[in-house]
Design a protein around this motif. Structure first.
Motif, PDB file in Angstrom:
ATOM      1  N   ILE A 141       0.832  -1.204   0.000  1.00 39.99           N
ATOM      2  CA  ILE A 141       0.000   0.000   0.000  1.00 39.99           C
ATOM      3  C   ILE A 141       0.867   1.255   0.000  1.00 39.99           C
ATOM      4  O   ILE A 141       0.652   2.181  -0.802  1.00 39.99           O
ATOM      5  N   ALA A 142       1.863   1.295   0.882  1.00 38.46           N
ATOM      6  CA  ALA A 142       2.657   2.510   1.052  1.00 38.46           C
ATOM      7  C   ALA A 142       3.473   2.849  -0.191  1.00 38.46           C
ATOM      8  O   ALA A 142       3.491   4.005  -0.643  1.00 38.46           O
ATOM      9  N   VAL A 143       4.150   1.863  -0.766  1.00 35.12           N
ATOM     10  CA  VAL A 143       5.012   2.150  -1.917  1.00 35.12           C
ATOM     11  C   VAL A 143       4.176   2.563  -3.130  1.00 35.12           C
ATOM     12  O   VAL A 143       4.511   3.530  -3.831  1.00 35.12           O
ATOM     13  N   ASN A 144       3.069   1.869  -3.369  1.00 39.37           N
ATOM     14  CA  ASN A 144       2.242   2.262  -4.521  1.00 39.37           C
ATOM     15  C   ASN A 144       1.627   3.644  -4.335  1.00 39.37           C
ATOM     16  O   ASN A 144       1.537   4.424  -5.297  1.00 39.37           O
ATOM     17  N   LEU A 145       1.205   3.988  -3.119  1.00 37.28           N
ATOM     18  CA  LEU A 145       0.662   5.323  -2.887  1.00 37.28           C
ATOM     19  C   LEU A 145       1.737   6.394  -3.027  1.00 37.28           C
ATOM     20  O   LEU A 145       1.466   7.495  -3.529  1.00 37.28           O
ATOM     21  N   LEU A 146       2.948   6.089  -2.594  1.00 40.32           N
ATOM     22  CA  LEU A 146       4.054   7.043  -2.759  1.00 40.32           C
ATOM     23  C   LEU A 146       4.301   7.338  -4.240  1.00 40.32           C
ATOM     24  O   LEU A 146       4.434   8.498  -4.644  1.00 40.32           O
ATOM     25  N   LEU A 147       4.381   6.287  -5.048  1.00 40.00           N
ATOM     26  CA  LEU A 147       4.652   6.482  -6.470  1.00 40.00           C
ATOM     27  C   LEU A 147       3.490   7.160  -7.179  1.00 40.00           C
ATOM     28  O   LEU A 147       3.689   7.929  -8.119  1.00 40.00           O
ATOM     29  N   GLU A 148       2.282   6.874  -6.715  1.00 39.00           N
ATOM     30  CA  GLU A 148       1.114   7.544  -7.291  1.00 39.00           C
ATOM     31  C   GLU A 148       1.100   9.025  -6.935  1.00 39.00           C
ATOM     32  O   GLU A 148       0.743   9.882  -7.759  1.00 39.00           O
ATOM     33  N   ARG A 149       1.496   9.346  -5.704  1.00 40.32           N
ATOM     34  CA  ARG A 149       1.456  10.731  -5.221  1.00 40.32           C
ATOM     35  C   ARG A 149       2.566  11.576  -5.835  1.00 40.32           C
ATOM     36  O   ARG A 149       2.356  12.761  -6.150  1.00 40.32           O
ATOM     37  N   PHE A 150       3.748  10.994  -6.025  1.00 46.59           N
ATOM     38  CA  PHE A 150       4.913  11.769  -6.464  1.00 46.59           C
ATOM     39  C   PHE A 150       5.416  11.249  -7.813  1.00 46.59           C
ATOM     40  O   PHE A 150       6.078  10.206  -7.873  1.00 46.59           O
ATOM     41  N   PRO A 151       5.134  11.965  -8.899  1.00 46.11           N
ATOM     42  CA  PRO A 151       5.618  11.539 -10.220  1.00 46.11           C
ATOM     43  C   PRO A 151       7.137  11.479 -10.305  1.00 46.11           C
ATOM     44  O   PRO A 151       7.693  10.736 -11.113  1.00 46.11           O
ATOM     45  N   GLU A 152       7.812  12.267  -9.475  1.00 43.47           N
ATOM     46  CA  GLU A 152       9.271  12.234  -9.384  1.00 43.47           C
ATOM     47  C   GLU A 152       9.638  11.894  -7.947  1.00 43.47           C
ATOM     48  O   GLU A 152       9.094  12.493  -7.006  1.00 43.47           O
ATOM     49  N   LEU A 153      10.541  10.954  -7.784  1.00 48.17           N
ATOM     50  CA  LEU A 153      10.921  10.544  -6.427  1.00 48.17           C
ATOM     51  C   LEU A 153      12.309   9.922  -6.495  1.00 48.17           C
ATOM     52  O   LEU A 153      12.524   8.907  -7.158  1.00 48.17           O
ATOM     53  N   HIS A 154      13.269  10.545  -5.816  1.00 47.71           N
ATOM     54  CA  HIS A 154      14.623   9.982  -5.786  1.00 47.71           C
ATOM     55  C   HIS A 154      15.346  10.481  -4.547  1.00 47.71           C
ATOM     56  O   HIS A 154      14.971  11.496  -3.944  1.00 47.71           O
ATOM     57  N   THR A 155      16.374   9.763  -4.129  1.00 52.78           N
ATOM     58  CA  THR A 155      17.126  10.139  -2.933  1.00 52.78           C
ATOM     59  C   THR A 155      17.856  11.462  -3.172  1.00 52.78           C
ATOM     60  O   THR A 155      18.277  11.763  -4.296  1.00 52.78           O
ATOM     61  N   HIS A 156      17.988  12.226  -2.109  1.00 53.93           N
ATOM     62  CA  HIS A 156      18.661  13.521  -2.206  1.00 53.93           C
ATOM     63  C   HIS A 156      20.146  13.293  -2.514  1.00 53.93           C
ATOM     64  O   HIS A 156      20.814  12.522  -1.813  1.00 53.93           O
ATOM     65  N   PRO A 157      20.679  13.946  -3.557  1.00 50.49           N
ATOM     66  CA  PRO A 157      22.074  13.681  -3.956  1.00 50.49           C
ATOM     67  C   PRO A 157      23.100  14.133  -2.934  1.00 50.49           C
ATOM     68  O   PRO A 157      24.229  13.625  -2.924  1.00 50.49           O
ATOM     69  N   ASP A 158      22.723  15.075  -2.066  1.00 53.47           N
ATOM     70  CA  ASP A 158      23.700  15.638  -1.123  1.00 53.47           C
ATOM     71  C   ASP A 158      23.476  15.204   0.323  1.00 53.47           C
ATOM     72  O   ASP A 158      24.241  15.582   1.205  1.00 53.47           O
ATOM     73  N   VAL A 159      22.434  14.428   0.565  1.00 54.40           N
ATOM     74  CA  VAL A 159      22.123  14.015   1.939  1.00 54.40           C
ATOM     75  C   VAL A 159      21.999  12.495   1.969  1.00 54.40           C
ATOM     76  O   VAL A 159      20.954  11.940   1.613  1.00 54.40           O
ATOM     77  N   PRO A 160      23.050  11.787   2.374  1.00 52.24           N
ATOM     78  CA  PRO A 160      22.996  10.325   2.377  1.00 52.24           C
ATOM     79  C   PRO A 160      22.046   9.805   3.442  1.00 52.24           C
ATOM     80  O   PRO A 160      21.773  10.491   4.439  1.00 52.24           O
ATOM     81  N   PRO A 161      21.512   8.617   3.261  1.00 53.08           N
ATOM     82  CA  PRO A 161      20.642   8.039   4.284  1.00 53.08           C
ATOM     83  C   PRO A 161      21.406   7.739   5.557  1.00 53.08           C
ATOM     84  O   PRO A 161      22.629   7.551   5.532  1.00 53.08           O
ATOM     85  N   GLU A 162      20.691   7.707   6.665  1.00 49.61           N
ATOM     86  CA  GLU A 162      21.277   7.313   7.948  1.00 49.61           C
ATOM     87  C   GLU A 162      20.613   6.016   8.382  1.00 49.61           C
ATOM     88  O   GLU A 162      19.407   5.838   8.197  1.00 49.61           O
ATOM     89  N   PHE A 163      21.428   5.116   8.984  1.00 47.95           N
ATOM     90  CA  PHE A 163      20.952   3.772   9.284  1.00 47.95           C
ATOM     91  C   PHE A 163      20.991   3.476  10.776  1.00 47.95           C
ATOM     92  O   PHE A 163      21.715   4.121  11.547  1.00 47.95           O
ATOM     93  N   LEU A 164      20.198   2.484  11.176  1.00 45.25           N
ATOM     94  CA  LEU A 164      20.212   2.001  12.544  1.00 45.25           C
ATOM     95  C   LEU A 164      21.624   1.553  12.910  1.00 45.25           C
ATOM     96  O   LEU A 164      22.294   0.896  12.103  1.00 45.25           O
ATOM     97  N   PRO A 165      22.091   1.871  14.133  1.00 40.10           N
ATOM     98  CA  PRO A 165      23.475   1.572  14.509  1.00 40.10           C
ATOM     99  C   PRO A 165      23.644   0.166  15.075  1.00 40.10           C
ATOM    100  O   PRO A 165      24.279  -0.035  16.114  1.00 40.10           O
ATOM    101  N   VAL A 166      23.068  -0.837  14.418  1.00 41.28           N
ATOM    102  CA  VAL A 166      23.165  -2.210  14.909  1.00 41.28           C
ATOM    103  C   VAL A 166      23.569  -3.130  13.766  1.00 41.28           C
ATOM    104  O   VAL A 166      23.307  -2.841  12.597  1.00 41.28           O
ATOM    105  N   ASP A 167      24.184  -4.267  14.111  1.00 40.35           N
ATOM    106  CA  ASP A 167      24.683  -5.183  13.094  1.00 40.35           C
ATOM    107  C   ASP A 167      23.612  -6.125  12.566  1.00 40.35           C
ATOM    108  O   ASP A 167      23.756  -6.667  11.470  1.00 40.35           O
TER     109      ASP A 167
END
Length: 405
Positions: free
Chosen positions: A366-392
């Motif tokens: 549901i979430a991914v299809n609604l995201l793509l339907e809502r936003f015709p353009e969607l991509h990660t920010h080129p200057d702000v890398p993702p941050e991850f949980l600090p666990v292995d």
């Protein structure tokens, strides 16, 4: 189409502990390290452990607490660290309440919640979307909170408690010695947040006095062979569902967006054919497994892939590595949503297959299809890398800034 996983791992800034994301394979499917911990990397070997609960116990806390009675109290009602026959009875009881029909009936409400959250996120200038705060954290928390029957307005409390657990687990993950092993799983850190257990206990007490039409009431009233769950068991299961259920779904949603962003042609295909989301979900669970590690303790002297596993050994199942095993998967380092069959173990296997998997899959679809339907353009920010949980033992974003225009 191939995926250069080394570039992706560097681009995403992934934890070096997730070595398989750098196209690395150990020279053997099972290895014991200098501390006696047995690491299982191979797919078939992980499945063998899952299939042998008598030889490989899920009750890790009992081994490292050194107090079986205290561990039983801690684990009562939890599916993660129970072994048969207790696990069998508990799973049967919970499965009678947490049914596929019940989960399927949540689709309209999940759609409404996701739509409301995306509407709220659109109140800004519309050019950026911070996915975690806007959607992947609140949506699964609201769904599970409503399912349990606790006010979704308390999700700020839930976030505080979950953040405390993740911080505790991250600190332990960076530590050394028995304490690190004792608390290897994020779920075990729940005892660092007694306020959450007290909160849930209050709701259990309330449902015994005044039943409602919610999951806590159904758990309180459920019976198997004339037996009901104790208050502690209901509290611990509700906690497990709330914490693990939300964390797994949140990580899956973020990882799906990362995978689609890395393969624009697959995102374009999914926009044109929303029904392809099932393949994207399953391949994300394999390619960028949210749960990367699980733990067992050997209950007897045994052997795995020619490696001696002495009784009492901690056994680490590296699910992320097993899901990249070239003996099981053709082109394991390629993100391929058309992969059929796709027998990944992202949700575990056998009696330890995640009971919340149907809910996580539904929320992801549901979430991914609604995201793509809502936003015709969607991509990660080129200057702000993702941050991850600090666990292995987990790969999941805590911050993912997306450009929407």
């Amino acid at each position: 189409m191939s995926t250069d996983v080394t570039k992706l791992a560097d681009r995403w800034g992934l934890n070096p502990a997730h070595f398989w994301m750098w196209d690395r394979r150990p020279d053997r499917p099972v290895k014991a390290d200098e501390n006696g911990v047995v690491h299982v990397y191979g797919y078939q070997e992980v499945v063998e452990v899952y299939s042998s609960p008598a030889a490989y116990s899920s009750n890790v806390s009992a081994a490292f607490l050194g107090d079986a009675e205290a561990a039983d109290t801690l684990n009562e009602g939890t599916l993660l660290q129970q072994d048969p026959p207790e696990h069998t009875k508990l799973r049967k009881l919970v499965s009678g309440v947490f049914t596929a029909r019940m989960v399927a009936g949540l689709e309209p409400r999940i759609t409404a919640i996701t739509t409301e959250l995306l509407d709220a996120a659109a109140d800004g200038d519309g050019s950026e979307l911070e996915l975690v705060d806007a959607l992947t954290y609140p949506m699964p928390v609201i769904v599970i909170a409503e399912l349990l029957g606790v006010p979704q307005s308390d999700r700020v409390l839930f976030k505080k408690w979950v953040d405390q657990m993740v911080a505790a687990a991250g600190a332990m993950n960076a530590g050394e010695g028995d304490q690190q092993l004792e608390d290897a799983d994020v779920a075990a850190a729940m005892r660092h947040v007694p306020e959450l257990l007290d909160y849930l206990r209050h709701h259990v007490d309330e449902r015994r006095a005044k039943p409602r039409q919610d999951l806590i009431t159904k758990l309180v009233q459920a019976e198997v062979d004339g037996e009901r769950l104790s208050d502690a068991a209901v509290v611990n299961f509700a906690n497990e569902l709330l914490v693990i259920g939300h964390a797994t779904t949140s990580a899956l949603l973020g990882n799906m967006l990362l995978c689609l962003d890395s393969q624009p042609e697959h995102m374009a295909r999914l926009r044109r054919n929303p029904e392809l989301v099932q393949g994207v979900t399953e391949e994300t669970l394999r390619f960028l497994s949210p749960i990367t590690g699980s733990y067992r303790v050997a209950t007897t002297d045994t052997e795995l892939a020619g490696v001696q596993v002495p009784k009492g050994s901690l056994v680490t199942l590296w699910l992320g590595a097993a899901n990249r095993d070239e003996r099981q998967f053709d082109r394991p380092y390629v993100f391929d949503p058309d992969r059929v069959p796709n027998p990944h173990i992202g949700f575990g296997r056998g009696i330890k297959f995640c009971i919340g998997a149907p809910l996580a899959r539904l929320e992801a679809r549901i979430a991914v299809n609604l995201l793509l339907e809502r936003f015709p353009e969607l991509h990660t920010h080129p200057d702000v890398p993702p941050e991850f949980l600090p666990v292995d033992n987990t790969i999941g974003v805590t911050r993912l800034l997306l450009c929407t225009g």
